[in-house]
Design an enzyme around this catalytic site. Structure first.
Site, PDB file in Angstrom:
ATOM      1  N   HIS A 102       0.820  -1.222   0.000  1.00  0.00           N
ATOM      2  CA  HIS A 102       0.000   0.000   0.000  1.00  0.00           C
ATOM      3  C   HIS A 102       0.854   1.272   0.000  1.00  0.00           C
ATOM      4  O   HIS A 102       0.360   2.348   0.333  1.00  0.00           O
ATOM      5  CB  HIS A 102      -0.972  -0.001   1.186  1.00  0.00           C
ATOM      6  CG  HIS A 102      -2.090  -0.995   1.027  1.00  0.00           C
ATOM      7  ND1 HIS A 102      -2.906  -1.398   2.057  1.00  0.00           N
ATOM      8  CD2 HIS A 102      -2.516  -1.682  -0.064  1.00  0.00           C
ATOM      9  CE1 HIS A 102      -3.787  -2.280   1.610  1.00  0.00           C
ATOM     10  NE2 HIS A 102      -3.568  -2.478   0.330  1.00  0.00           N
ATOM     11  N   GLY A 190      -2.147  -9.218  12.464  1.00  0.00           N
ATOM     12  CA  GLY A 190      -2.617  -7.841  12.651  1.00  0.00           C
ATOM     13  C   GLY A 190      -3.331  -7.218  11.475  1.00  0.00           C
ATOM     14  O   GLY A 190      -3.225  -6.020  11.259  1.00  0.00           O
TER      15      GLY A 190
HETATM   16  P1  OAD Z   1      -7.243  -2.659  10.208  1.00  0.00           P
HETATM   17  O1  OAD Z   1      -7.282  -1.427  11.045  1.00  0.00           O
HETATM   18  O2  OAD Z   1      -8.376  -2.940   9.302  1.00  0.00           O
HETATM   19  O3  OAD Z   1      -7.134  -3.934  11.142  1.00  0.00           O
HETATM   20  C1  OAD Z   1      -6.248  -4.049  12.191  1.00  0.00           C
HETATM   21  C2  OAD Z   1      -6.309  -5.491  12.644  1.00  0.00           C
HETATM   22  O4  OAD Z   1      -5.319  -5.670  13.643  1.00  0.00           O
HETATM   23  C3  OAD Z   1      -7.637  -5.928  13.264  1.00  0.00           C
HETATM   24  O5  OAD Z   1      -7.996  -7.191  12.733  1.00  0.00           O
HETATM   25  C4  OAD Z   1      -7.333  -6.028  14.755  1.00  0.00           C
HETATM   26  O6  OAD Z   1      -8.079  -7.060  15.388  1.00  0.00           O
HETATM   27  C5  OAD Z   1      -5.876  -6.383  14.723  1.00  0.00           C
HETATM   28  N1  OAD Z   1      -5.103  -5.952  15.889  1.00  0.00           N
HETATM   29  C6  OAD Z   1      -5.282  -4.862  16.674  1.00  0.00           C
HETATM   30  N2  OAD Z   1      -4.327  -4.789  17.606  1.00  0.00           N
HETATM   31  C7  OAD Z   1      -3.515  -5.852  17.408  1.00  0.00           C
HETATM   32  C8  OAD Z   1      -2.320  -6.340  18.037  1.00  0.00           C
HETATM   33  N3  OAD Z   1      -1.787  -5.681  19.068  1.00  0.00           N
HETATM   34  N4  OAD Z   1      -1.754  -7.461  17.549  1.00  0.00           N
HETATM   35  C9  OAD Z   1      -2.291  -8.126  16.499  1.00  0.00           C
HETATM   36  N5  OAD Z   1      -3.393  -7.720  15.882  1.00  0.00           N
HETATM   37  C10 OAD Z   1      -4.001  -6.602  16.313  1.00  0.00           C
HETATM   38  O7  OAD Z   1      -5.857  -2.655   9.443  1.00  0.00           O
HETATM   39  P2  OAD Z   1      -5.414  -3.463   8.146  1.00  0.00           P
HETATM   40  O8  OAD Z   1      -6.014  -4.810   8.097  1.00  0.00           O
HETATM   41  O9  OAD Z   1      -3.943  -3.323   8.054  1.00  0.00           O
HETATM   42  O10 OAD Z   1      -5.421   0.432   3.195  1.00  0.00           O
HETATM   43  O11 OAD Z   1      -6.056  -2.582   7.037  1.00  0.00           O
HETATM   44  C11 OAD Z   1      -5.776  -2.890   5.737  1.00  0.00           C
HETATM   45  C12 OAD Z   1      -5.826  -1.682   4.902  1.00  0.00           C
HETATM   46  O12 OAD Z   1      -7.052  -1.008   5.036  1.00  0.00           O
HETATM   47  C13 OAD Z   1      -4.804  -0.611   5.228  1.00  0.00           C
HETATM   48  O13 OAD Z   1      -3.557  -0.855   4.661  1.00  0.00           O
HETATM   49  C14 OAD Z   1      -5.419   0.566   4.617  1.00  0.00           C
HETATM   50  C15 OAD Z   1      -6.779   0.385   5.223  1.00  0.00           C
HETATM   51  O14 OAD Z   1      -7.743   1.101   4.743  1.00  0.00           O
HETATM   52  C16 OAD Z   1      -5.418   1.494   2.389  1.00  0.00           C
HETATM   53  O15 OAD Z   1      -5.278   2.609   2.827  1.00  0.00           O
HETATM   54  C17 OAD Z   1      -5.569   1.155   0.946  1.00  0.00           C
END
Ligand code: OAD
Length: 251
Positions: A102, A190
């Site tokens: 990204h 995560g």
């Molecule tokens: P999200 O904010 O959607 O998800 C974060 C994930 O991390 C969730 O599933 C939480 O349960 C988990 N989580 C939170 N704290 C944690 C910890 N301490 N250890 C492990 N897991 C934890 O973020 P992404 O999945 O990265 O894209 O989002 C994907 C994309 O959506 C991003 O790159 C961005 C966003 O919109 C774009 O901007 C195109």
């Protein structure tokens, strides 16, 4: 290995969909779009500048460090991260072993031509300082948005926004790695795994019987495919799992 915002959460970087994700009461999913930038580039830049500052001040956590260690031990390794921060790199993961699918928040690129430049990621100085050209203020509040030195159009952060294509070169790197054969172990940590390509990249290499380990306190669309579910924060679980894998010696 695939990571998302949860891996940087314990370094103090808010996730996108978590409770701390909102900024000035605005949903990041609505700010990270070409439409938001067209409507209010200053607002979008303010958000990214704040995120840049927060990332500069943040330190890699035990999860980033464990991943860098895993990369050192594995015969073949690729990290695909959705994170635009530089914490994997600052934990010591070599660039050739990671793909920022990204984009990179410290890159500033033209919204019109192909000009781009990398800001000074580790420095406390705002990138492009001294090269900003202010556009005419629309209100009493001074606005300053970087302009392209080549074509004078607005510069934008070098990240992928919703609805935009993934960077071609980085996509090729992921495909080349996956075309090279199956993986013994895929770790996904995560991420809410909301994008189809993330699910595909997690499942494709494990089809040949490899392990799929999910590290996430919450359930995701990948959970039902995982051979092992670890419902713990990444900074707790990853150091232990990396120890296990490296001790097993089957990497
Ligand atoms: P999200 O904010 O959607 O998800 C974060 C994930 O991390 C969730 O599933 C939480 O349960 C988990 N989580 C939170 N704290 C944690 C910890 N301490 N250890 C492990 N897991 C934890 O973020 P992404 O999945 O990265 O894209 O989002 C994907 C994309 O959506 C991003 O790159 C961005 C966003 O919109 C774009 O901007 C195109």
């Amino acid at each position: 290995m695939i990571t998302g915002a949860g891996v940087s959460a314990e370094s103090g970087i808010p996730t996108f969909r978590g409770k701390d994700g909102y900024w000035r009461n605005l949903d990041p999913a609505k700010l990270a779009t070409p439409e938001a930038f067209a409507r209010d580039p200053q607002l979008v830049w303010d958000w990214y500048n704040e995120r840049r500052q927060r990332i500069r001040k943040a330190q890699p956590n035990a999860a980033h460090e464990a991943i860098a260690r895993l990369a050192q031990h594995a015969d073949e390794f690729l990290l695909v991260t959705q994170n635009v921060d530089d914490l994997h790199a600052r934990a010591g993961l070599p660039k050739e072993k990671s793909v920022q699918i990204h984009g990179d928040i410290f890159v500033t690129r033209c919204s019109h031509c192909d000009f781009s430049e990398k800001g000074r990621g580790g420095s406390p100085e705002p990138p492009m300082r001294g090269r900003l050209r202010s556009i005419a203020p629309t209100s009493a509040k001074e606005v300053s948005i970087p302009r392209c030195p080549q074509c004078a159009e607005l510069m934008r952060p070098g990240v992928v926004w919703f609805g935009e294509q993934l960077p071609w070169h980085e996509l090729q790197r992921v495909d080349n790695f996956l075309d090279g054969g199956g993986c013994d172990v895929v770790i996904v940590a995560g991420t809410t795994a909301t994008f189809g390509y993330i699910i595909d990249w997690a499942l494709r290499p494990s089809r040949d019987g490899g392990e799929l380990i999910e590290i996430n306190p919450e359930e995701t669309p990948l959970s039902r495919f995982a051979t092992r579910l670890v419902r713990e924060p990444a900074a707790i679980a990853l150091p232990r799992i990396v120890d296990e894998l490296t001790n097993r010696g089957a990497l």
